[in-house]
Design a protein around this motif. Structure first.
Motif, short mmCIF file in Angstrom:
data_model
loop_
_atom_site.label_atom_id
_atom_site.label_comp_id
_atom_site.label_asym_id
_atom_site.label_seq_id
_atom_site.Cartn_x
_atom_site.Cartn_y
_atom_site.Cartn_z
N LEU A 1 10.09 3.18 -44.75
CA LEU A 1 10.79 4.45 -44.75
C LEU A 1 10.16 5.41 -45.75
O LEU A 1 9.78 5.00 -46.85
N VAL A 2 10.05 6.68 -45.36
CA VAL A 2 9.60 7.72 -46.27
C VAL A 2 10.65 8.83 -46.26
O VAL A 2 11.35 9.03 -45.26
N ARG B 1 20.60 7.24 -41.08
CA ARG B 1 19.93 8.02 -42.14
C ARG B 1 20.72 7.90 -43.44
O ARG B 1 20.13 7.70 -44.51
N ASP B 2 22.03 8.02 -43.37
CA ASP B 2 22.85 8.00 -44.58
C ASP B 2 22.78 6.65 -45.28
O ASP B 2 22.71 6.59 -46.52
N ARG B 3 22.77 5.57 -44.51
CA ARG B 3 22.67 4.24 -45.13
C ARG B 3 21.32 4.07 -45.81
O ARG B 3 21.23 3.53 -46.92
N ALA B 4 20.26 4.52 -45.14
CA ALA B 4 18.92 4.39 -45.72
C ALA B 4 18.81 5.23 -46.98
O ALA B 4 18.24 4.79 -47.99
N PHE B 5 19.34 6.45 -46.96
CA PHE B 5 19.25 7.31 -48.13
C PHE B 5 20.08 6.74 -49.28
O PHE B 5 19.67 6.82 -50.46
N VAL C 1 19.78 18.79 -45.67
CA VAL C 1 19.91 17.34 -45.68
C VAL C 1 18.51 16.76 -45.69
O VAL C 1 17.73 16.97 -44.75
N ILE C 2 18.16 16.06 -46.76
CA ILE C 2 16.80 15.54 -46.90
C ILE C 2 16.56 14.46 -45.84
O ILE C 2 17.30 13.47 -45.77
N PRO C 3 15.55 14.63 -45.01
CA PRO C 3 15.32 13.68 -43.93
C PRO C 3 14.75 12.35 -44.42
O PRO C 3 14.03 12.28 -45.43
N VAL C 4 15.09 11.28 -43.71
CA VAL C 4 14.50 9.96 -43.89
C VAL C 4 13.77 9.61 -42.60
O VAL C 4 14.34 9.75 -41.51
N VAL C 5 12.53 9.17 -42.74
CA VAL C 5 11.68 8.91 -41.58
C VAL C 5 11.25 7.45 -41.58
O VAL C 5 10.79 6.94 -42.61
N ALA C 6 11.40 6.79 -40.45
CA ALA C 6 10.90 5.43 -40.29
C ALA C 6 9.50 5.49 -39.69
O ALA C 6 9.27 6.20 -38.70
#
Length: 280
Positions: free
Chosen positions: A58-59, A103-107, A127-132
């Motif tokens: 994840l980034v 996304r929320d869990r990963a963040f 909302v800062i994105p999380v990318v797989a």
């Protein structure tokens, strides 16, 4: 083109197989190459990442809390196929932007591991994105960034040493009463990586070396036996971090035990095999 600061990080990252110093000493970094949304030209950017087990990392498109998404995020939205450099492996990946609860869990895991991510979110209304980034398997884990087979072995070994050092530091920096969700993922990702590496050696590298160097039989047998012992330690660590109500002290003890045994194994393997591999 990367700016001068990023280019210095990129150059050091590639020269030192993923290690960088100064502000990013001990950080988890990768190099992400995207295709320009407007220009179609490649752009390489150092970004922090989170292990996520399996075939993805994840980034986070924080841009330091900027009001705008970083350019690399716009690029991968337009062209989801990207190139990832881990410091050891270079591979093609498919970028997927996480939505909603995923996304929320990963963040939340990212914030648990490093509160700096929360500080970035507080600075911006977006909302800062999380990318797989999903590894697109093409016959293996990717191209190894090394000039010889011996250097490749050392680079892979050093990656395990580095990851164990990071996990030990994260455990030491924790509050001591709980084992965080991201730290669990880090441990389980390490376990899977060690299993894959040793399976590859047992099934491909060692039979190849045995055919070239019959006198290596005792060495290879010792290494296979050590693989079995390390697999037991890996399973103990997996159980320690997966069980409900895990005792952090027990998990730390398993990490220390694995670190000591693995370091001895890696050193012996390098002493015995690297000269032969470099001669090839």
């Amino acid at each position: 083109m990367p700016n001068d600061f990023n280019q210095q990080i990129i150059d050091e990252f590639r020269a030192r197989h993923g290690r960088v110093g100064d502000h990013f000493e001990g950080a988890r970094l990768l190099l992400l190459t995207t295709t320009g949304a407007r220009t179609g030209t490649p752009h390489t950017t150092p970004v922090g990442y989170l292990p996520d087990g399996g075939d993805r990392v994840l980034v986070i498109a924080s841009a330091g809390g900027s009001l705008r998404h970083p350019d690399w995020f716009h690029n991968l939205r337009a062209h989801p196929r990207v190139t990832v450099e881990s410091g050891v492996f270079t591979y093609e990946a498919r970028a997927v932007v996480l939505d909603g609860e995923e996304r929320d869990r990963a963040f939340a895991r990212a914030v648990e591991a490093d509160p700096g991510w929360a500080a970035y979110q507080e600075k911006t209304d977006r909302v800062i994105p999380v990318v797989a980034l999903y590894n697109i398997a093409e016959g293996g884990p990717g191209n190894i960034s090394a000039g010889s087979p011996g250097e490749a072995i050392r680079a892979v070994h050093d990656a395990f040493r580095h990851e164990l050092a990071l996990i030990r530091k994260e455990m030491a920096d924790g509050n001591g009463s709980t084992l965080g969700a991201q730290l669990r993922v880090n441990c389980l990702t390490l376990c899977q990586g060690l299993h894959n590496h040793h399976t590859g050696e047992d099934t491909v590298l060692f039979p190849h070396l045995a055919g070239l160097h019959p006198r290596l039989a005792p060495v290879l047998e010792r290494l296979r036996t050590e693989h079995e012992h390390i697999a037991d330690l890996v399973e103990r660590l997996r159980e320690a971090v997966s069980a409900a109500g895990t005792d952090p002290a027990a998990a730390r003890a398993e990490v220390e035990r694995l670190t000591n045994e693995l370091e001895a194994h890696l050193t012996y393997e390098e002493e015995q095999l690297v000269p032969l591999l470099d001669a090839v």
